[in-house]
Design an enzyme around this catalytic site. Structure first.
Site, PDB file in Angstrom:
ATOM      1  N   GLU A 179       1.829  -9.174   7.350  1.00 21.14           N
ATOM      2  CA  GLU A 179       2.787  -8.724   8.364  1.00 21.14           C
ATOM      3  C   GLU A 179       2.769  -9.617   9.600  1.00 21.14           C
ATOM      4  O   GLU A 179       3.249  -9.237  10.669  1.00 21.14           O
ATOM      5  CB  GLU A 179       2.525  -7.255   8.731  1.00 21.14           C
ATOM      6  CG  GLU A 179       2.726  -6.347   7.518  1.00 21.14           C
ATOM      7  CD  GLU A 179       2.744  -4.860   7.841  1.00 21.14           C
ATOM      8  OE1 GLU A 179       2.380  -4.474   8.968  1.00 21.14           O
ATOM      9  OE2 GLU A 179       3.124  -4.093   6.941  1.00 21.14           O
ATOM     10  N   SER A 221       0.883  -1.177   0.000  1.00 16.77           N
ATOM     11  CA  SER A 221       0.000   0.000   0.000  1.00 16.77           C
ATOM     12  C   SER A 221       0.912   1.216   0.000  1.00 16.77           C
ATOM     13  O   SER A 221       1.265   1.768   1.020  1.00 16.77           O
ATOM     14  CB  SER A 221      -0.928  -0.013   1.215  1.00 16.77           C
ATOM     15  OG  SER A 221      -0.244   0.290   2.399  1.00 16.77           O
ATOM     16  N   LYS A 247      10.436   5.299   6.260  1.00 21.02           N
ATOM     17  CA  LYS A 247      10.753   4.056   5.549  1.00 21.02           C
ATOM     18  C   LYS A 247      11.890   4.349   4.580  1.00 21.02           C
ATOM     19  O   LYS A 247      11.737   5.202   3.692  1.00 21.02           O
ATOM     20  CB  LYS A 247       9.541   3.586   4.747  1.00 21.02           C
ATOM     21  CG  LYS A 247       8.336   3.143   5.581  1.00 21.02           C
ATOM     22  CD  LYS A 247       7.091   3.050   4.694  1.00 21.02           C
ATOM     23  CE  LYS A 247       5.949   2.292   5.369  1.00 21.02           C
ATOM     24  NZ  LYS A 247       4.682   2.436   4.618  1.00 21.02           N
ATOM     25  N   ASP A 304      -3.245   1.895  12.008  1.00 19.94           N
ATOM     26  CA  ASP A 304      -2.948   2.465  10.690  1.00 19.94           C
ATOM     27  C   ASP A 304      -4.076   2.053   9.748  1.00 19.94           C
ATOM     28  O   ASP A 304      -4.027   0.980   9.156  1.00 19.94           O
ATOM     29  CB  ASP A 304      -1.603   1.969  10.153  1.00 19.94           C
ATOM     30  CG  ASP A 304      -1.314   2.514   8.748  1.00 19.94           C
ATOM     31  OD1 ASP A 304      -2.087   3.381   8.272  1.00 19.94           O
ATOM     32  OD2 ASP A 304      -0.314   2.091   8.130  1.00 19.94           O
ATOM     33  N   HIS A 344      -3.246  -5.891   3.124  1.00 17.84           N
ATOM     34  CA  HIS A 344      -2.364  -6.933   3.652  1.00 17.84           C
ATOM     35  C   HIS A 344      -3.090  -8.218   4.022  1.00 17.84           C
ATOM     36  O   HIS A 344      -2.492  -9.130   4.594  1.00 17.84           O
ATOM     37  CB  HIS A 344      -1.610  -6.418   4.888  1.00 17.84           C
ATOM     38  CG  HIS A 344      -0.713  -5.252   4.587  1.00 17.84           C
ATOM     39  ND1 HIS A 344      -0.218  -4.421   5.551  1.00 17.84           N
ATOM     40  CD2 HIS A 344      -0.241  -4.781   3.405  1.00 17.84           C
ATOM     41  CE1 HIS A 344       0.542  -3.484   4.980  1.00 17.84           C
ATOM     42  NE2 HIS A 344       0.528  -3.677   3.681  1.00 17.84           N
ATOM     43  N   ASP A 391       2.158   8.761   6.618  1.00 15.48           N
ATOM     44  CA  ASP A 391       2.960   7.768   5.895  1.00 15.48           C
ATOM     45  C   ASP A 391       2.851   8.047   4.394  1.00 15.48           C
ATOM     46  O   ASP A 391       3.737   8.656   3.795  1.00 15.48           O
ATOM     47  CB  ASP A 391       2.461   6.366   6.273  1.00 15.48           C
ATOM     48  CG  ASP A 391       3.063   5.258   5.427  1.00 15.48           C
ATOM     49  OD1 ASP A 391       4.009   5.508   4.683  1.00 15.48           O
ATOM     50  OD2 ASP A 391       2.559   4.099   5.507  1.00 15.48           O
ATOM     51  N   GLU A 419      -2.255   6.393  12.240  1.00 14.78           N
ATOM     52  CA  GLU A 419      -1.436   6.660  11.047  1.00 14.78           C
ATOM     53  C   GLU A 419      -2.317   6.727   9.807  1.00 14.78           C
ATOM     54  O   GLU A 419      -3.259   5.933   9.673  1.00 14.78           O
ATOM     55  CB  GLU A 419      -0.416   5.520  10.922  1.00 14.78           C
ATOM     56  CG  GLU A 419       0.514   5.602   9.708  1.00 14.78           C
ATOM     57  CD  GLU A 419       1.447   4.401   9.660  1.00 14.78           C
ATOM     58  OE1 GLU A 419       1.874   3.918  10.730  1.00 14.78           O
ATOM     59  OE2 GLU A 419       1.738   3.929   8.555  1.00 14.78           O
ATOM     60  N   GLN A 460      -6.073  -1.194   7.777  1.00 13.87           N
ATOM     61  CA  GLN A 460      -4.965  -2.092   7.442  1.00 13.87           C
ATOM     62  C   GLN A 460      -4.251  -2.701   8.649  1.00 13.87           C
ATOM     63  O   GLN A 460      -3.893  -3.873   8.628  1.00 13.87           O
ATOM     64  CB  GLN A 460      -3.969  -1.296   6.590  1.00 13.87           C
ATOM     65  CG  GLN A 460      -2.763  -2.051   6.095  1.00 13.87           C
ATOM     66  CD  GLN A 460      -1.896  -1.159   5.216  1.00 13.87           C
ATOM     67  OE1 GLN A 460      -2.170  -0.993   4.037  1.00 13.87           O
ATOM     68  NE2 GLN A 460      -0.853  -0.580   5.781  1.00 13.87           N
ATOM     69  N   GLU A 461      -4.032  -1.897   9.694  1.00 15.31           N
ATOM     70  CA  GLU A 461      -3.197  -2.388  10.798  1.00 15.31           C
ATOM     71  C   GLU A 461      -3.751  -2.006  12.167  1.00 15.31           C
ATOM     72  O   GLU A 461      -4.065  -0.838  12.404  1.00 15.31           O
ATOM     73  CB  GLU A 461      -1.778  -1.793  10.694  1.00 15.31           C
ATOM     74  CG  GLU A 461      -1.137  -2.089   9.350  1.00 15.31           C
ATOM     75  CD  GLU A 461       0.195  -1.373   9.134  1.00 15.31           C
ATOM     76  OE1 GLU A 461       0.788  -0.851  10.111  1.00 15.31           O
ATOM     77  OE2 GLU A 461       0.630  -1.333   7.976  1.00 15.31           O
ATOM     78  N   HIS A 468       9.157  -0.928   8.905  1.00 15.33           N
ATOM     79  CA  HIS A 468       9.401  -1.986   7.909  1.00 15.33           C
ATOM     80  C   HIS A 468       8.459  -1.753   6.717  1.00 15.33           C
ATOM     81  O   HIS A 468       7.711  -0.762   6.687  1.00 15.33           O
ATOM     82  CB  HIS A 468       9.119  -3.345   8.552  1.00 15.33           C
ATOM     83  CG  HIS A 468       7.651  -3.535   8.863  1.00 15.33           C
ATOM     84  ND1 HIS A 468       7.039  -4.755   8.970  1.00 15.33           N
ATOM     85  CD2 HIS A 468       6.666  -2.612   9.082  1.00 15.33           C
ATOM     86  CE1 HIS A 468       5.766  -4.590   9.232  1.00 15.33           C
ATOM     87  NE2 HIS A 468       5.506  -3.300   9.311  1.00 15.33           N
ATOM     88  N   ARG A 469       8.447  -2.682   5.773  1.00 11.94           N
ATOM     89  CA  ARG A 469       7.428  -2.729   4.721  1.00 11.94           C
ATOM     90  C   ARG A 469       6.679  -4.051   4.841  1.00 11.94           C
ATOM     91  O   ARG A 469       7.142  -4.990   5.484  1.00 11.94           O
ATOM     92  CB  ARG A 469       8.048  -2.644   3.309  1.00 11.94           C
ATOM     93  CG  ARG A 469       8.838  -1.407   3.002  1.00 11.94           C
ATOM     94  CD  ARG A 469       8.136  -0.107   3.262  1.00 11.94           C
ATOM     95  NE  ARG A 469       6.876   0.139   2.579  1.00 11.94           N
ATOM     96  CZ  ARG A 469       6.670   1.044   1.630  1.00 11.94           C
ATOM     97  NH1 ARG A 469       7.676   1.804   1.228  1.00 11.94           N
ATOM     98  NH2 ARG A 469       5.472   1.224   1.084  1.00 11.94           N
ATOM     99  N   SER A 470       5.529  -4.129   4.171  1.00 13.45           N
ATOM    100  CA  SER A 470       4.777  -5.390   4.261  1.00 13.45           C
ATOM    101  C   SER A 470       5.512  -6.535   3.567  1.00 13.45           C
ATOM    102  O   SER A 470       5.382  -7.685   3.953  1.00 13.45           O
ATOM    103  CB  SER A 470       3.371  -5.200   3.700  1.00 13.45           C
ATOM    104  OG  SER A 470       3.422  -4.635   2.411  1.00 13.45           O
ATOM    105  N   LYS A 496       7.835   0.215  14.039  1.00 14.12           N
ATOM    106  CA  LYS A 496       6.851  -0.827  13.751  1.00 14.12           C
ATOM    107  C   LYS A 496       7.463  -1.807  12.783  1.00 14.12           C
ATOM    108  O   LYS A 496       8.088  -1.428  11.793  1.00 14.12           O
ATOM    109  CB  LYS A 496       5.517  -0.255  13.248  1.00 14.12           C
ATOM    110  CG  LYS A 496       5.509   0.393  11.889  1.00 14.12           C
ATOM    111  CD  LYS A 496       4.046   0.657  11.444  1.00 14.12           C
ATOM    112  CE  LYS A 496       3.965   1.005   9.977  1.00 14.12           C
ATOM    113  NZ  LYS A 496       2.579   1.138   9.493  1.00 14.12           N
TER     114      LYS A 496
HETATM  115  P1  PGA Z   1       3.250  -1.189   2.925  1.00  9.91           P
HETATM  116  O1  PGA Z   1       2.324  -0.763   4.153  1.00  9.91           O
HETATM  117  O2  PGA Z   1       4.584  -1.604   3.401  1.00  9.91           O
HETATM  118  O3  PGA Z   1       2.460  -2.290   2.279  1.00  9.91           O
HETATM  119  O4  PGA Z   1       3.309   0.033   2.039  1.00  9.91           O
HETATM  120  C1  PGA Z   1       2.814  -0.336   5.375  1.00  9.91           C
HETATM  121  C2  PGA Z   1       2.104   0.894   5.865  1.00  9.91           C
HETATM  122  O5  PGA Z   1       1.127   1.385   5.247  1.00  9.91           O
HETATM  123  O6  PGA Z   1       2.503   1.437   6.885  1.00  9.91           O
HETATM  124 ZN    ZN Z   2       1.035   3.159   6.808  1.00  8.16          ZN
END
Ligand code: PGA
Ligand code: ZN
Length: 424
Positions: free
Chosen positions: A205, A40, A336, A243, A155, A311, A284, A163-164, A364-366, A387
């Site tokens: 993740e 994402s 990131k 997030d 994810h 982000d 986030e 998402q999170e 990190h990344r997914s 994270k």
């Molecule tokens: P991504 O997502 O690593 O898939 O971009 C992580 C986030 O949105 O924080």
């Molecule tokens: Zn994010």
């Protein structure tokens, strides 16, 4: 001096191709980096170069980016004895020649930059986190880990739009305890899901991806899981961080959440309800990229009660973060390395955050590799926040375990938030 630069195509944690870069110095010592990849992504991230050949890895191969490392970039890196990481990173940017690193590929460039940082640290006989802290001129700090234990959005295959859902052991006395608390809540959440008849399959993740759709339900499950371990839910124990990654459910003017259309202001009120009801301390990407009015409203309404992390709107770009601070958008930035494409620019983004009083969370990344670079970056930058997904799965725990190693090496380094922005 670096004598040899070799990249190969390997697989990331999602099974997609990515790049492993190896640099070898005069002494025969090797410095390696693995390149992560997002699912994402913000539209203004540095561009990873993919082959686009539909017959191989569904177009996701990185053989062209690998060739760029082995040809043009290798020539640049081995041409002279570089003495500063910033100079090498500048040279990589000039060699690429585009503003988004799309010619050589941000994936090619960032792998070289990360491996080079390790080589420079070794030259100075310092662990990576100490070298990074000398570049950022900040004191070492062990970060509060944000464990993503419920996955949705891009994810996971469930109906959860957000998402999170993360748990953050803000109240832990030290990093090792924070990791234990995280692992115990994760195990407790698995039991809780089974108890209520939900599945405990995993998202990208490593968090669970049960078949739920309502963000409230997700928060209830987390609070129950925390309670079942005997820990407190809240900033004196384990707080929640969310997030939503609002880009994923924004159509350009309104948000579509759990089947309902919502205006930006309705969404902000929805967040207010969640924050009132549950111990959410950080939010986030509460609004989407392009929804500046939503972001302004969100910051005005909730900026004093929660950490608001940008982000996809900031993409670790120092100039974007500076402009956002001028416009009062958010109060923290996600960091990131592959979003901007070099370690030096990442450090610049961190200094802008510091200058402007924005918190920074290393991420990190997914799609990940076993590389634990971000653990050292979190400690070295002293930002107090990281994270790296669930406290499970090799590519996620590589970072959390590296932090344990650092904690064991450095007895006097404090653990926890650098600034307690909000007390929940
Ligand atoms: P991504 O997502 O690593 O898939 O971009 C992580 C986030 O949105 O924080
Ligand atoms: Zn994010």
């Amino acid at each position: 001096q670096i004598r040899r630069v070799v990249a190969i195509q390997v697989l990331d944690s999602r099974g997609n191709p990515t790049i492993r870069v190896s640099l070898t110095d005069d002494g025969g010592r090797e410095f390696v980096a693995g390149v992560p990849a997002g699912a994402s992504t913000g539209t203004r991230e540095a561009k990873e170069l993919r082959d686009g050949d539909p017959n191989r890895f569904g177009g996701r191969g990185v053989s062209r980016a690998v060739e760029h490392v082995n040809d043009e970039i290798a020539e640049l890196v081995t041409a002279q004895a570089w003495t500063r990481l910033a100079d090498l990173d500048d040279a990589l940017r000039s060699l690429d020649g585009t503003t988004d690193k799309s010619r050589l590929g941000a994936n090619a460039i960032v792998g070289v930059s990360m491996a080079a940082a390790r080589a420079f640290a070794h030259d100075r006989r310092e662990p990576l986190y100490r070298y990074l802290s000398s570049l950022t001129r900040t004191a070492l700090r062990l970060p509060v880990p944000h464990f993503n234990v419920l996955n949705g959005g891009a994810h996971a295959a469930n109906a959860l739009d957000f998402q999170e859902f993360m748990i953050a052991p803000i109240g832990a006395p030290c990093y090792a305890e924070a990791l234990r608390w995280g692992a115990e809540v994760y195990a407790s959440l698995r039991s809780e899901l089974r108890r209520v008849g939900l599945t405990s399959g995993l998202g990208d993740e490593g968090g669970f991806a049960p078949d739920i759709a309502d963000p409230r339900r997700a928060c209830e499950l987390l609070v129950a899981a925390i309670g079942n371990t005997g820990l407190n839910a809240g900033s004196e124990g384990v707080a929640l961080a969310i997030d939503p990654a609002a880009n994923g459910f924004f159509d350009g003017s309104s948000y579509s959440l759990d089947g309902k259309e919502m205006s930006p202001s309705a969404l902000v009120e929805f967040y207010r309800g969640l924050i009132d009801e549950f111990p959410v301390w950080s939010l986030e990407d509460g609004c989407a990229e392009g929804d500046d009015e939503g972001w302004q409203l969100l910051t005005r309404e909730l900026g004093d009660v929660v950490q608001l992390v940008g982000d996809d709107i900031f993409v670790t770009d120092p100039e974007t973060i500076r402009a956002a601070a001028d416009a009062d958008l958010a109060n923290a930035a996600l960091i990131k390395v592959n979003q901007i494409g070099t370690v030096s620019e990442t450090l610049d983004a961190l200094s802008v955050c510091r200058e402007r009083g924005y918190a920074a969370m290393i991420s990190h990344r997914s799609g990940e590799t076993p590389d634990s670079f971000i653990a050292d970056l979190a400690v070295g930058s002293g930002c107090g926040l990281i994270k790296s997904g669930a406290p499970a799965r090799g590519e996620r725990v590589a970072k959390y375990n590296r932090l344990l190693e650092i904690a064991a090496q450095e007895n006097d380094v404090p653990y926890g938030l650098a600034v307690l922005r909000v007390d929940r």
